[in-house]
Write a protein that holds these residues in place. Structure first.
Motif, PDB file in Angstrom:
ATOM      1  N   ILE A  81       0.895  -1.148   0.000  1.00 52.16           N
ATOM      2  CA  ILE A  81       0.000   0.000   0.000  1.00 52.16           C
ATOM      3  C   ILE A  81       0.936   1.201   0.000  1.00 52.16           C
ATOM      4  O   ILE A  81       1.612   1.454   1.012  1.00 52.16           O
ATOM      5  CB  ILE A  81      -0.930   0.048   1.230  1.00 52.16           C
ATOM      6  N   PRO A  82       1.054   1.890  -1.134  1.00 50.79           N
ATOM      7  CA  PRO A  82       1.995   3.012  -1.203  1.00 50.79           C
ATOM      8  C   PRO A  82       1.770   4.019  -0.081  1.00 50.79           C
ATOM      9  O   PRO A  82       0.641   4.386   0.225  1.00 50.79           O
ATOM     10  CB  PRO A  82       1.706   3.632  -2.572  1.00 50.79           C
ATOM     11  N   GLY A  83       2.856   4.403   0.556  1.00 50.71           N
ATOM     12  CA  GLY A  83       2.795   5.351   1.653  1.00 50.71           C
ATOM     13  C   GLY A  83       2.451   4.742   2.995  1.00 50.71           C
ATOM     14  O   GLY A  83       2.429   5.428   4.012  1.00 50.71           O
ATOM     15  N   VAL A  84       2.174   3.417   3.023  1.00 51.11           N
ATOM     16  CA  VAL A  84       1.809   2.746   4.278  1.00 51.11           C
ATOM     17  C   VAL A  84       2.804   1.632   4.594  1.00 51.11           C
ATOM     18  O   VAL A  84       3.457   1.653   5.627  1.00 51.11           O
ATOM     19  CB  VAL A  84       0.363   2.195   4.239  1.00 51.11           C
ATOM     20  N   PHE A  85       2.895   0.628   3.696  1.00 53.22           N
ATOM     21  CA  PHE A  85       3.840  -0.462   3.916  1.00 53.22           C
ATOM     22  C   PHE A  85       4.199  -1.130   2.602  1.00 53.22           C
ATOM     23  O   PHE A  85       3.523  -0.977   1.588  1.00 53.22           O
ATOM     24  CB  PHE A  85       3.314  -1.497   4.913  1.00 53.22           C
ATOM     25  N   ASP A  86       5.273  -1.899   2.662  1.00 48.43           N
ATOM     26  CA  ASP A  86       5.755  -2.666   1.518  1.00 48.43           C
ATOM     27  C   ASP A  86       6.328  -3.958   2.077  1.00 48.43           C
ATOM     28  O   ASP A  86       7.306  -3.937   2.819  1.00 48.43           O
ATOM     29  CB  ASP A  86       6.835  -1.851   0.801  1.00 48.43           C
ATOM     30  N   TRP A  87       5.682  -5.096   1.763  1.00 47.32           N
ATOM     31  CA  TRP A  87       6.174  -6.413   2.186  1.00 47.32           C
ATOM     32  C   TRP A  87       6.679  -7.145   0.957  1.00 47.32           C
ATOM     33  O   TRP A  87       6.044  -7.104  -0.099  1.00 47.32           O
ATOM     34  CB  TRP A  87       5.059  -7.225   2.838  1.00 47.32           C
ATOM     35  N   SER A  88       7.822  -7.788   1.087  1.00 54.02           N
ATOM     36  CA  SER A  88       8.343  -8.580  -0.021  1.00 54.02           C
ATOM     37  C   SER A  88       8.897  -9.892   0.503  1.00 54.02           C
ATOM     38  O   SER A  88       9.297 -10.002   1.661  1.00 54.02           O
ATOM     39  CB  SER A  88       9.421  -7.816  -0.787  1.00 54.02           C
ATOM     40  N   SER A  89       8.917 -10.866  -0.381  1.00 52.49           N
ATOM     41  CA  SER A  89       9.387 -12.199  -0.050  1.00 52.49           C
ATOM     42  C   SER A  89      10.277 -12.705  -1.171  1.00 52.49           C
ATOM     43  O   SER A  89       9.913 -12.615  -2.338  1.00 52.49           O
ATOM     44  CB  SER A  89       8.195 -13.135   0.106  1.00 52.49           C
ATOM     45  N   CYS A  90      11.436 -13.233  -0.791  1.00 52.22           N
ATOM     46  CA  CYS A  90      12.326 -13.825  -1.767  1.00 52.22           C
ATOM     47  C   CYS A  90      13.253 -14.803  -1.055  1.00 52.22           C
ATOM     48  O   CYS A  90      13.817 -14.474  -0.003  1.00 52.22           O
ATOM     49  CB  CYS A  90      13.125 -12.751  -2.482  1.00 52.22           C
ATOM     50  N   GLN A  91      13.381 -15.996  -1.583  1.00 55.34           N
ATOM     51  CA  GLN A  91      14.288 -17.019  -1.066  1.00 55.34           C
ATOM     52  C   GLN A  91      14.084 -17.299   0.427  1.00 55.34           C
ATOM     53  O   GLN A  91      15.022 -17.396   1.198  1.00 55.34           O
ATOM     54  CB  GLN A  91      15.733 -16.636  -1.356  1.00 55.34           C
ATOM     55  N   GLY A  92      12.828 -17.401   0.824  1.00 55.09           N
ATOM     56  CA  GLY A  92      12.506 -17.810   2.183  1.00 55.09           C
ATOM     57  C   GLY A  92      12.637 -16.738   3.248  1.00 55.09           C
ATOM     58  O   GLY A  92      12.652 -17.041   4.438  1.00 55.09           O
ATOM     59  N   VAL A  93      12.694 -15.476   2.843  1.00 58.89           N
ATOM     60  CA  VAL A  93      12.791 -14.378   3.804  1.00 58.89           C
ATOM     61  C   VAL A  93      11.721 -13.347   3.481  1.00 58.89           C
ATOM     62  O   VAL A  93      11.594 -12.900   2.341  1.00 58.89           O
ATOM     63  CB  VAL A  93      14.179 -13.702   3.763  1.00 58.89           C
ATOM     64  N   GLY A  94      10.940 -12.973   4.495  1.00 57.55           N
ATOM     65  CA  GLY A  94       9.952 -11.920   4.338  1.00 57.55           C
ATOM     66  C   GLY A  94      10.473 -10.638   4.966  1.00 57.55           C
ATOM     67  O   GLY A  94      11.054 -10.656   6.045  1.00 57.55           O
ATOM     68  N   ARG A  95      10.282  -9.539   4.256  1.00 59.13           N
ATOM     69  CA  ARG A  95      10.742  -8.232   4.752  1.00 59.13           C
ATOM     70  C   ARG A  95       9.582  -7.252   4.734  1.00 59.13           C
ATOM     71  O   ARG A  95       8.859  -7.170   3.736  1.00 59.13           O
ATOM     72  CB  ARG A  95      11.864  -7.699   3.870  1.00 59.13           C
ATOM     73  N   MET A  96       9.442  -6.503   5.805  1.00 59.17           N
ATOM     74  CA  MET A  96       8.387  -5.503   5.906  1.00 59.17           C
ATOM     75  C   MET A  96       9.033  -4.138   6.089  1.00 59.17           C
ATOM     76  O   MET A  96       9.912  -3.960   6.932  1.00 59.17           O
ATOM     77  CB  MET A  96       7.485  -5.805   7.111  1.00 59.17           C
ATOM     78  N   ARG A  97       8.604  -3.189   5.260  1.00 56.20           N
ATOM     79  CA  ARG A  97       9.056  -1.811   5.401  1.00 56.20           C
ATOM     80  C   ARG A  97       7.810  -0.961   5.619  1.00 56.20           C
ATOM     81  O   ARG A  97       6.919  -0.922   4.779  1.00 56.20           O
ATOM     82  CB  ARG A  97       9.801  -1.349   4.152  1.00 56.20           C
ATOM     83  N   LEU A  98       7.759  -0.318   6.781  1.00 55.70           N
ATOM     84  CA  LEU A  98       6.627   0.544   7.108  1.00 55.70           C
ATOM     85  C   LEU A  98       6.959   1.975   6.756  1.00 55.70           C
ATOM     86  O   LEU A  98       8.010   2.490   7.143  1.00 55.70           O
ATOM     87  CB  LEU A  98       6.292   0.451   8.595  1.00 55.70           C
TER      88      LEU A  98
END
Length: 134
Positions: A111-128
């Protein structure tokens, strides 16, 4: 909007409507737009869209044009895991699962301006974007 637990992020999108779904050719991935495109989930690799829980013995894999059945449904639950997996449950009874441990499986929920979650090679990353996650 985001509740962080030790192993996952609960993304409070309950009730948001799926406005569009498309398949990525030759990839087995999906693009799911929610809230008239305000929320976009892009997946690639081994993505499972099933009728009923994907782990249930009677789960039916949804393929081809059947993915359009999601349009107009609402999100009941959406959870992103720190292992890179993602689980979404919709009002139609469909379950979308991305297993982070599967080779080539990726996911991106934003959700632009709120959060960005991504997943690659078994790792999830959250950027708020909002440090409070509200």
């Amino acid at each position: 909007m985001i509740v962080e637990l030790e192993d996952r992020w609960i993304i409070r999108l309950r009730g948001i409507t799926v406005s569009a779904v498309s398949q990525i050719p030759d990839d087995r991935g999906l693009i799911v737009e929610m809230g008239d495109g305000q929320v976009v989930l892009k997946t690639s690799g081994c993505v499972r869209l099933t009728t009923g829980p994907g782990s249930a013995p009677d789960a039916v894999l949804v393929i081809g044009d059947e993915v359009a059945e999601l349009v107009g449904s609402t999100v009941l639950s959406l959870v992103a895991f720190k292992t890179g997996s993602l689980r979404a449950i919709f009002s139609t009874g469909h379950h979308l699962n991305v297993r982070g441990a599967d080779p080539g499986a990726t996911g991106h929920l934003e959700i632009p301006g709120v959060f960005d979650w991504s997943s690659c090679q078994g790792v999830g990353r959250m950027r708020l974007s909002d440090p409070d996650g509200t």
